[in-house]
Design a protein around this motif. Structure first.
Motif, short mmCIF file in Angstrom:
data_model
loop_
_atom_site.label_atom_id
_atom_site.label_comp_id
_atom_site.label_asym_id
_atom_site.label_seq_id
_atom_site.Cartn_x
_atom_site.Cartn_y
_atom_site.Cartn_z
N GLN A 197 0.83 -1.21 0.00
CA GLN A 197 0.00 0.00 0.00
C GLN A 197 0.86 1.26 0.00
OE1 GLN A 197 -2.57 -0.69 3.39
NE2 GLN A 197 -3.23 -2.66 2.54
N ALA A 198 2.00 1.21 0.69
CA ALA A 198 2.93 2.34 0.65
C ALA A 198 3.49 2.53 -0.75
CB ALA A 198 4.06 2.12 1.65
N THR A 199 3.79 1.42 -1.43
CA THR A 199 4.28 1.49 -2.81
C THR A 199 3.24 2.14 -3.71
OG1 THR A 199 5.60 -0.50 -2.48
CG2 THR A 199 5.16 0.15 -4.74
N ALA A 200 1.98 1.76 -3.55
CA ALA A 200 0.91 2.35 -4.36
C ALA A 200 0.81 3.85 -4.11
CB ALA A 200 -0.41 1.66 -4.05
N ALA A 201 0.98 4.27 -2.86
CA ALA A 201 0.95 5.70 -2.55
C ALA A 201 2.11 6.43 -3.21
CB ALA A 201 0.98 5.89 -1.03
N TYR A 202 3.27 5.79 -3.25
CA TYR A 202 4.44 6.36 -3.92
C TYR A 202 4.13 6.60 -5.40
CZ TYR A 202 9.30 6.45 -5.70
OH TYR A 202 10.47 6.80 -6.31
N VAL A 203 3.57 5.60 -6.07
CA VAL A 203 3.30 5.72 -7.50
C VAL A 203 2.16 6.70 -7.76
CG1 VAL A 203 2.65 4.45 -9.59
CG2 VAL A 203 4.15 3.38 -7.90
N ARG A 204 1.20 6.77 -6.85
CA ARG A 204 0.06 7.68 -7.04
C ARG A 204 0.51 9.13 -7.22
NH1 ARG A 204 -4.31 9.63 -2.50
NH2 ARG A 204 -5.80 10.65 -3.94
N THR A 205 1.69 9.44 -6.71
CA THR A 205 2.19 10.82 -6.82
C THR A 205 2.25 11.29 -8.26
OG1 THR A 205 3.56 10.28 -4.89
CG2 THR A 205 4.00 12.36 -5.99
N GLU A 206 2.38 10.35 -9.21
CA GLU A 206 2.40 10.73 -10.63
C GLU A 206 1.16 11.54 -11.01
OE1 GLU A 206 2.72 7.17 -12.87
OE2 GLU A 206 4.82 6.81 -12.36
N THR A 207 0.01 11.18 -10.45
CA THR A 207 -1.22 11.90 -10.81
C THR A 207 -1.15 13.35 -10.34
OG1 THR A 207 -2.39 11.21 -8.80
CG2 THR A 207 -2.57 9.77 -10.71
N PHE A 208 -0.50 13.58 -9.21
CA PHE A 208 -0.36 14.95 -8.70
C PHE A 208 0.68 15.72 -9.51
CE2 PHE A 208 -1.85 12.51 -4.99
CZ PHE A 208 -3.00 13.22 -4.71
N PHE A 209 1.77 15.03 -9.93
CA PHE A 209 2.73 15.68 -10.81
C PHE A 209 2.05 16.09 -12.12
CE2 PHE A 209 6.33 13.26 -8.64
CZ PHE A 209 6.83 14.38 -8.02
N ALA A 210 1.27 15.18 -12.70
CA ALA A 210 0.62 15.46 -13.98
C ALA A 210 -0.36 16.63 -13.88
CB ALA A 210 -0.11 14.21 -14.48
N ALA A 211 -1.06 16.73 -12.75
CA ALA A 211 -2.04 17.80 -12.55
C ALA A 211 -1.42 19.07 -11.99
CB ALA A 211 -3.15 17.32 -11.62
N ARG A 212 -0.12 19.03 -11.72
CA ARG A 212 0.59 20.13 -11.05
C ARG A 212 -0.06 20.48 -9.71
NH1 ARG A 212 4.35 22.36 -14.41
NH2 ARG A 212 4.16 21.87 -16.62
N ALA A 213 -0.66 19.48 -9.08
CA ALA A 213 -1.29 19.66 -7.77
C ALA A 213 -0.27 19.25 -6.70
CB ALA A 213 -2.56 18.82 -7.68
N HIS A 214 0.80 20.02 -6.60
CA HIS A 214 1.93 19.60 -5.78
C HIS A 214 1.63 19.67 -4.29
CE1 HIS A 214 4.08 21.08 -9.58
NE2 HIS A 214 4.04 19.76 -9.62
N ALA A 215 0.93 20.69 -3.84
CA ALA A 215 0.60 20.78 -2.42
C ALA A 215 -0.30 19.63 -1.99
CB ALA A 215 -0.07 22.12 -2.12
N GLN A 216 -1.27 19.29 -2.85
CA GLN A 216 -2.16 18.17 -2.54
C GLN A 216 -1.39 16.85 -2.56
OE1 GLN A 216 -2.62 20.64 -4.69
NE2 GLN A 216 -4.80 21.13 -4.99
N GLY A 217 -0.45 16.72 -3.49
CA GLY A 217 0.36 15.52 -3.55
C GLY A 217 1.22 15.35 -2.31
N LEU A 218 1.76 16.46 -1.81
CA LEU A 218 2.55 16.41 -0.58
C LEU A 218 1.69 15.95 0.59
CD1 LEU A 218 5.12 16.93 1.05
CD2 LEU A 218 4.47 19.35 1.18
N ALA A 219 0.47 16.50 0.66
CA ALA A 219 -0.43 16.09 1.75
C ALA A 219 -0.75 14.61 1.67
CB ALA A 219 -1.72 16.93 1.69
N ALA A 220 -0.98 14.11 0.45
CA ALA A 220 -1.30 12.69 0.28
C ALA A 220 -0.12 11.81 0.70
CB ALA A 220 -1.69 12.41 -1.17
N LEU A 221 1.09 12.23 0.35
CA LEU A 221 2.27 11.45 0.72
C LEU A 221 2.50 11.47 2.23
CD1 LEU A 221 4.81 12.17 -2.12
CD2 LEU A 221 4.01 9.93 -1.39
N GLU A 222 2.25 12.61 2.86
CA GLU A 222 2.45 12.67 4.30
C GLU A 222 1.43 11.80 5.02
OE1 GLU A 222 2.49 16.89 4.95
OE2 GLU A 222 4.68 17.00 4.74
N GLN A 223 0.22 11.70 4.48
CA GLN A 223 -0.76 10.75 5.04
C GLN A 223 -0.27 9.32 4.85
OE1 GLN A 223 -4.58 11.47 3.22
NE2 GLN A 223 -4.82 13.51 4.15
N ALA A 224 0.30 9.04 3.68
CA ALA A 224 0.81 7.69 3.43
C ALA A 224 1.97 7.35 4.36
CB ALA A 224 1.24 7.57 1.97
#
Length: 395
Positions: A197-224
């Motif tokens: 599940q941690a690995t999936a959270a790592y890869v999910r970051t691609e969707t935030f990079f693609a959307a340039r939603a970097h602050a949201q991606g950081l929040a998602a990773l910190e939750q992970a």
């Protein structure tokens, strides 16, 4: 006897160079590729041009993408794009069990491991070729499995989806990439394995990079990170360390230097007590952390480029690091060197990146941007620069 052409000689030279780097004899390559020894010798002399099937066989034996041998070719591009409908179709009915009997898990496991090696080696054409069938087989194994077999099938499905996503994401199929990441996350949730599940959270970051939603991606990773298992052993420490590395990069993109440094410091702390290794296909250890120091510095922008240059002055990625990550290091360093007014050094870095992983370099937007900038700065310079920018699509 046929007269060697310049193109055939270049292909033969590349095959011979890679073969020697692998410490293989021509006879070794012939056996590994199932190509006759006289044919291997003729190809390396440049008097024979390998067919597509022969090139695939030789590339597989050398563990490189075909584009590493035929650099100017678009074969990988066309094969990847041609595979996209089949990958999409394979996951369209993911919730509908098929009547096909599942393959033995040990066979499926071996095939998925090979696919993961292709991902780490940036062999996108081979991933494109095998991913649709392996997605279908992994789903069948999951639907028909029970108990421990079902848990293992879920792990294999998550790993297969990740490899397929590498192709979709790198080649610009972002909608399909998002679907594959959702599939990976769902499969990981079926494994009862918090590292998966941690690995999936790592890869999910691609969707935030693609959307340039970097602050949201950081929040998602910190939750992970908070949800990941305590770092009490090698695998759990690597899982959390990889998440911190990823969080540091996306914090840099979010222009949050404090968060970037905090996550990078935590990654260093965890990496310093581990050998360079991998868990679930994600490399983590001291070398990976060093490579990410460059990523973070470049992500933070021009004011931080000296940090990237300082890392490169005293360290370069070892050959043991996966090709995609090594190539990424040189691409990011080239970006820093362009910003620092060092176009010649930047061009050398791009050439190293291409040598390591040609298709990864060709599809990387930062590599294309750096090449275009170098070409503008040195418009009347060497023919090799013009050829490179044409190859990467920067002109």
């Amino acid at each position: 006897m046929p007269t060697p052409t310049p193109a055939a000689r270049e292909v033969g030279r590349r095959i011979a160079t890679i073969r020697r780097a692998r410490r293989m004899t021509q006879a070794d390559l012939a056996r590994a590729s199932f190509v006759s020894l006289p044919m291997i010798k003729a190809i390396e002399r440049g008097v024979r041009t390998p067919s597509d099937d022969t090139l695939d066989s030789i590339s597989a034996a050398l563990t490189v993408d075909p584009s590493h041998i035929v650099t100017g070719s678009t074969r990988t591009d066309s094969r990847v794009h041609a595979s996209i409908p089949a990958i999409s179709a394979a996951i369209a009915a993911l919730d509908i069990p098929t009547d096909d009997p599942p393959r033995p898990l040990y066979e499926l496991s071996e095939a998925v491991t090979q696919l993961t090696e292709c991902r780490l080696g940036a062999q996108y054409a081979r991933i494109a070729e095998h991913a649709p069938q392996l997605l279908t087989r992994s789903l069948a194994a999951l639907h028909h499995g029970t108990g421990a077999d079902r848990l293992r099938a879920a792990q294999l499905l998550a790993a297969t989806a990740r490899s397929a996503d590498a192709v979709a994401y790198k080649f610009g199929h972002r909608d399909l990439s998002a679907r594959l990441i959702d599939l990976m996350r769902w499969a990981a949730s079926q494994t009862e394995d918090r590292i998966a599940q941690a690995t999936a959270a790592y890869v999910r970051t691609e969707t935030f990079f693609a959307a340039r939603a970097h602050a949201q991606g950081l929040a998602a990773l910190e939750q992970a990170i908070d949800a990941s298992p305590s770092p009490v052993g090698r695998d759990t420490s690597a899982a959390r360390g990889a998440l911190h590395m990823r969080a540091a990069v996306i914090a840099g993109r979010a222009d949050d230097s404090d968060a970037a440094e905090q996550h990078l410091a935590e990654a260093r702390r965890l990496g310093d007590v581990l050998p360079e290794d991998s868990y679930e296909g994600t490399r983590f250890g001291p070398d990976s952390v060093r490579a990410h120091e460059v990523s973070v510095a470049v992500s933070l922008g021009r004011d931080h480029i000296q940090a990237a240059l300082d890392v490169a002055d005293e360290w370069t990625p070892p050959d043991s690091m996966p090709a995609e990550r090594r190539s990424g290091f040189w691409i990011e360093l080239a970006r820093a060197q362009v910003w620092a007014g060092r176009p010649d050094e930047a061009f050398e870095s791009l050439k190293v990146a291409r040598f390591i992983a040609p298709q990864h370099t060709r599809e990387h937007p930062w590599a294309r941007e750096a090449a275009a900038t170098i070409r503008r700065l040195k418009r009347a310079d060497a023919e090799s620069l013009t050829a490179f920018t044409e190859w990467i699509g920067a002109v």
